[in-house]
Design an enzyme around this catalytic site. Structure first.
Site, short mmCIF file in Angstrom:
data_model
loop_
_atom_site.label_atom_id
_atom_site.label_comp_id
_atom_site.label_asym_id
_atom_site.label_seq_id
_atom_site.Cartn_x
_atom_site.Cartn_y
_atom_site.Cartn_z
N GLY B 72 11.19 -5.91 3.60
CA GLY B 72 11.90 -5.32 4.63
C GLY B 72 13.32 -4.52 4.19
O GLY B 72 14.01 -3.91 4.90
N ASN B 99 20.03 -0.57 -6.83
CA ASN B 99 18.86 0.24 -6.41
C ASN B 99 18.94 0.52 -5.04
O ASN B 99 19.96 -0.29 -4.39
CB ASN B 99 17.48 -1.28 -6.38
CG ASN B 99 16.71 -0.33 -6.09
OD1 ASN B 99 16.53 0.44 -4.45
ND2 ASN B 99 15.26 0.33 -6.86
N CYS B 130 9.61 2.02 -1.50
CA CYS B 130 9.67 1.11 -0.10
C CYS B 130 8.02 0.85 0.43
O CYS B 130 7.96 1.80 2.02
CB CYS B 130 10.70 -0.11 0.28
SG CYS B 130 10.28 -1.41 1.07
N ASN B 192 5.68 0.80 -7.79
CA ASN B 192 6.11 0.15 -7.08
C ASN B 192 5.44 -0.41 -6.74
O ASN B 192 4.02 -0.41 -6.90
CB ASN B 192 7.07 1.01 -5.56
CG ASN B 192 7.72 -0.26 -5.15
OD1 ASN B 192 7.74 -1.21 -4.91
ND2 ASN B 192 8.74 -0.02 -4.59
N GLY B 243 4.97 -3.25 -13.75
CA GLY B 243 3.72 -3.57 -13.12
C GLY B 243 2.72 -5.27 -13.26
O GLY B 243 2.72 -4.69 -14.49
#
Lengths: 275, 304
Positions: B72, B99, B130, B192, B243
Site C-alpha cells: 500500500g 519512483n 500499483c 508491475n 518480472g
C-alpha cells in the site's frame, strides 16, 4: 560486551550444518557453524535462513537465535515442522551448507534494577530465551520461567532450562506434565503473591498467550517486553511486509512498526496484539 | 572492454541492472549486504506528496515460486524523503531513480516539481501501476488517454528522464505504452505485479487484508517476457524489464526480447546481493562471448 565494530551488524554467510537433532515431537534443534554470526548475535535477535534445494520456496525463513557457542563458533535454532519451509529444512544433512542472513532485529533489554525476571513462553516461544539465559547466566537476579505446551512430548530441553533458571513452572493443556492449563493461570498465581522485587516480564509464543500476558502486565502494573513472530519476505526492513500496530503512534501516518527492523522485541505496552 | 553501459534520455547508466521500486527500500536497508557500485540504478520505494501509512496486515503471502503483496505504498512523503532519505542515496555511485505516485495527476506533477532540483536524482519512474492503492493508481495505467495526459503534465516539470512503469493488468499493454511514449516518456518499465489472491482454507479468509494483491517473483517471469516482447515491438523508446528476474539467465532472456535494462525485484528480499551478482555475471558473460550488451538486446531469433 559491546559489539565488535569489525563485524557487520547484518551480513550473509554460508553456514555448515553441524548437527540436527529431534528434541521433541516435530521439533528440531539445528546447529550451524557461523563464527561471524555468533560474534555479532545478541539475545532476542533472529536469522533468516535460506531453505535448501527447493525452487518453489522463495523466501528465507526467520528463526530466533536459540543458542550460541562461542568456542565452536556455532549457533542453533529451534524449529517445528509445520509447513513447506520447515519440511525442507528438516531434510538437511550434516555437512550441508545453508545461507544465513543475520543477525537481524533488535535485542532483549532488561532494565537496571530488575531483580526478578519472569519469562513466559508458549510452545516454540521458548526458543529465544535459551540464548538470553546463557548470556545472563552471571546476573544475580531471580529468573523464573513459565513454560506451557500442548502435551509433555512437546517440551524442549527442560534439563538445560532448569539449570539456567531459578525456577521452572511447567503447564500442559492436557495435564500430562506439570500443571494442567495454561501458563497464564500459573503466572497469575505467582503475580498475586506480593513481592518487593522489581519484576520484569519477557514473553514469546502464541498470539492469544501474548495478549493475556499483556493484560496481566497491565493489571499488575509490570513492565516487560514481547518478542513477536511475523511473516517476512526480507527480514531487514525492505519489503515492509511485517507491520506491527502501535498503540500510540508517533505520527498519524506511522501507525505501524516493522517486526523485523523495529522488533522483534517490543515493549509490552507499545504494540497492539491482534488475534 | 565489452560495453554494458546504457543510456535513457540524457543519462548514462554504467550497467543495465537496476533494483525495482518497493524491493530495495531507500537503499540504506541494504547497507553492508550488497556492493552498491555494481548496481546500475537504485529505483526508490515510491514517494508520494503526503506520507502514507500503508495497508493493514497481513500484507504478504508466499505462493508457488512467487509472493503476493499488498503493502500500500507506505512512505514518508516527499518532504521527509528529501530530508531523511536522499542524504544516504546521494552517497551511492549508482544512478538514483525516484519512483513517484499520486492519487491525482496533480500529485505526480507536484512530487516531481519538488524533487527536480534536488541534487543526486538522475531520473524519475512514474508508478502508474500499483494494484494495491484504492484510489487512482490503476486508472492512470489502464486508461491510455489519462496515462498520456499525466505523462505530458509531468514532462513539463523536468528535463530528467521519465520512465513510465506499466501494469500487466490491462487488455493491451502496448496501447498504454504507445500513449505514454506520445506523452513524452523516455522509457517504459514493465511489468508491475499481476493481481492475485490466496485463501486460508482453515479460516476461509483471504491471505491479504485487501483480499487481492500483487503477484511477483519467478512465477510471473514468462508473462513478463511476453509483455516486454510485445512492448518492444510496439514502441520506439527503450523498455526496462521487470518480472521474476533471479539471475543472469533470466536477465539475458529479457535482453534478447528487446529490453535495454532489467530491474531485480523480489529476488532482493532473499538474496540482497542479487543485482550486484547479476552485473558481475553479465560482465563475465560478455567478456567470455566477446559481446557488447547491444549485441544481445533484441537478438531473439524467430523462425519464419
Amino acid at each position: 560486551m559491546s559489539p565488535d565494530p569489525s563485524i557487520p551488524c547484518k551480513h550473509t554467510v554460508d553456514c555448515r550444518v553441524e548437527s540436527i537433532a529431534c528434541v521433541a515431537v516435530e521439533t528440531f534443534l539445528l546447529t550451524l557453524r557461523a563464527p561471524s554470526i555468533v560474534k555479532a548475535a545478541r539475545p532476542g535477535q533472529f536469522v533468516n535462513l535460506s531453505v535448501p534445494r527447493c525452487g518453489e520456496i522463495l523466501w528465507r525463513r526467520p528463526f530466533s537465535i536459540h543458542q550460541v557457542d562461542n568456542e565452536s563458533g556455532t549457533f542453533s535454532v529451534l524449529f517445528n515442522v509445520v509447513g513447506r519451509g520447515s519440511q525442507a529444512l528438516n531434510r538437511v544433512q550434516l555437512g550441508d551448507s545453508l545461507n544465513c542472513l543475520g543477525p537481524l532485529g533488535n535485542r532483549f533489554q532488561i532494565p537496571p534494577g530488575t531483580d526478578e525476571l519472569i519469562i513466559v513462553a508458549g510452545g516454540l516461544g521458548i526458543a529465544p530465551f535459551y540464548f538470553l539465559l546463557q548470556d545472563w547466566a552471571q546476573e544475580p537476579f531471580q529468573k523464573i520461567i513459565f513454560y506451557g505446551v500442548a502435551s509433555n512430548d512437546r517440551f524442549c530441553r527442560l534439563d538445560d532450562f532448569s539449570r539456567l533458571c531459578s525456577s521452572l513452572h511447567l503447564t500442559t493443556d492436557d495435564g500430562s506434565q506439570g500443571e494442567k492449563g495454561t501458563v497464564i493461570d500459573s503466572l497469575r498465581r505467582h503475580l498475586c503473591i506480593k513481592s518487593e522485587r522489581n519484576r520484569f516480564l519477557l514473553t514469546c509464543g502464541p498470539t492469544s498467550m501474548l495478549r493475556a500476558v499483556q493484560r496481566l502486565g497491565a493489571e499488575f502494573q509490570l513492565s516487560g517486553a514481547v518478542s513477536v513472530e511475523n511473516r517476512m519476505a526480507c527480514g531487514f526492513g525492505a519489503c515492509m511486509g511485517c507491520p506491527v500496530k502501535l498503540k500510540n503512534p508517533g505520527a498519524p501516518h506511522k501507525p505501524y512498526a516493522l517486526a523485523c527492523k523495529d522488533g522483534p522485541v517490543f515493549s509490552l505496552t507499545e504494540i497492539v496484539i491482534d488475534e | 572492454m565489452n560495453e554494458i553501459a546504457i543510456r535513457i534520455g540524457s543519462v548514462e547508466f554504467a550497467n543495465p541492472i537496476m533494483v525495482a521500486s518497493g524491493t530495495f527500500g531507500y537503499a540504506e536497508e541494504f547497507d553492508g549486504l550488497v556492493d552498491f557500485r555494481e548496481i546500475g540504478a537504485v529505483v526508490t520505494k515510491t514517494v508520494t506528496l503526503e506520507p502514507r501509512p500503508g495497508n493493514a496486515p497481513p500484507r504478504i503471502y508466499e505462493t508457488a515460486a512467487g509472493m503476493l503483496n499488498s503493502i500500500g505504498l507506505p512512505n514518508v512523503g516527499v518532504k521527509d524523503f528529501i530530508d531523511q532519505k536522499m542524504p544516504f542515496l546521494r552517497t551511492l555511485q549508482s544512478r538514483i531513480v525516484v519512483n513517484v505516485a499520486g492519487v491525482t495527476a496533480k500529485d505526480y506533477v507536484a512530487v516531481v516539481a519538488c524533487l527536480d532540483s534536488v541534487p543526486g536524482i538522475d531520473a524519475f519512474e512514474l508508478n502508474y501501476s500499483c494494484p494495491n492503492v484504492k484510489q487512482g493508481g490503476m486508472s492512470f495505467s489502464s486508461n491510455a488517454q489519462i496515462a498520456e495526459a499525466v505523462t505530458a503534465s509531468v514532462r513539463k516539470e523536468t528535463k530528467k528522464p521519465l520512465i513510465a512503469k506499466l501494469t500487466p493488468n490491462v487488455t493491451s499493454i502496448s496501447d498504454i505504452g504507445r500513449a505514454v511514449e506520445q506523452g513524452g516518456a523516455d522509457a517504459l518499465s514493465a511489468i508491475n505485479t499481476l493481481v492475485g489472491m490466496a485463501v486460508d482454507v482453515r479460516t476461509r479468509k483471504p491471505r491479504l487484508s485487501t483480499i487481492t494483491g500483487g503477484l511477483s517473483g519467478p512465477a510471473i517471469k514468462p508473462i513478463a517476457l511476453a509483455k516486454v516482447y510485445e512492448l518492444c515491438k510496439s514502441v520506439s523508446i527503450p523498455v526496462v524489464a521487470i518480472g521474476g528476474i533471479m539471475n543472469l539467465h533470466d536477465a539475458l532472456e529479457f535482453f534478447m526480447v528487446g529490453a535495454i535494462a532489467v530491474q531485480v525485484g523480489t529476488a532482493n528480499f532473499m538474496n540482497p546481493g542479487c543485482a550486484a551478482e547479476i552485473t558481475r555475471d553479465l560482465r563475465c558473460y560478455c567478456q567470455q562471448q566477446d559481446l557488447n550488451l547491444s549485441d544481445l538486446i533484441g537478438s531473439l531469433e524467430v523462425d519464419g
